[in-house]
Enzyme design. Sequence first.
Site, PDB file in Angstrom:
ATOM      1  N   SER A  74      31.855  81.422  42.711  1.00  0.00           N
ATOM      2  CA  SER A  74      31.025  82.532  43.171  1.00  0.00           C
ATOM      3  C   SER A  74      31.811  83.615  43.895  1.00  0.00           C
ATOM      4  O   SER A  74      31.304  84.720  44.076  1.00  0.00           O
ATOM      5  CB  SER A  74      29.891  82.036  44.077  1.00  0.00           C
ATOM      6  OG  SER A  74      30.389  81.681  45.346  1.00  0.00           O
ATOM      7  N   LYS A 118      30.455  82.724  51.336  1.00  0.00           N
ATOM      8  CA  LYS A 118      29.887  83.959  50.801  1.00  0.00           C
ATOM      9  C   LYS A 118      30.195  85.122  51.740  1.00  0.00           C
ATOM     10  O   LYS A 118      30.566  84.926  52.893  1.00  0.00           O
ATOM     11  CB  LYS A 118      28.353  83.861  50.685  1.00  0.00           C
ATOM     12  CG  LYS A 118      27.842  82.798  49.747  1.00  0.00           C
ATOM     13  CD  LYS A 118      27.953  83.213  48.305  1.00  0.00           C
ATOM     14  CE  LYS A 118      27.338  82.190  47.377  1.00  0.00           C
ATOM     15  NZ  LYS A 118      28.117  80.974  47.242  1.00  0.00           N
TER      16      LYS A 118
END
Length: 159
Positions: A74, A118
């Site tokens: 990601s 993230k």
Amino acid sequence: RCSRDWSSDVCSSDLDSAPLQITSYLSRTIRVPIHGRIAAGAPIEAVSDPADVIEVGTDLASEDCYALRVRGSSMIEDLIADGDIVIVRPTEVAANGETVVALVTGSGASEKGDATLKRFYREGNMIRLQPANQAMQPIYVAASDLIVQGKVVALIRRV
């Protein structure tokens, strides 16, 4: 120009006969514990192995830092790939856009919470955990259901 003798911190200059002092290229090293793996994808339960450590220079980490092995893709557009090791400085606060280790504690999370790597963005009373992969969607979490555990300060990759 300077010709460098790698066995010392002194080099000679073509412009001056006196040697120039050059700072050492090697910094002091410290042992940083690898606290397990971190998801670069859907949040997962944090897994820790207290015996795992990595030795790095003090220019990359301080004594309070820890390391995590990245699992997932990601964050690939930020050049953080599956198998990399991130060095994390513990903190509970983050500014918008910083890459963080976030512990999601709300509904659907495991008893201890689920950790993910993230980019952090505060949007009112919600937090957007933004992947750096156009194929993946952001994760929205109530601010009360998220704990920032640290900020990424360095990346280590085996070639």
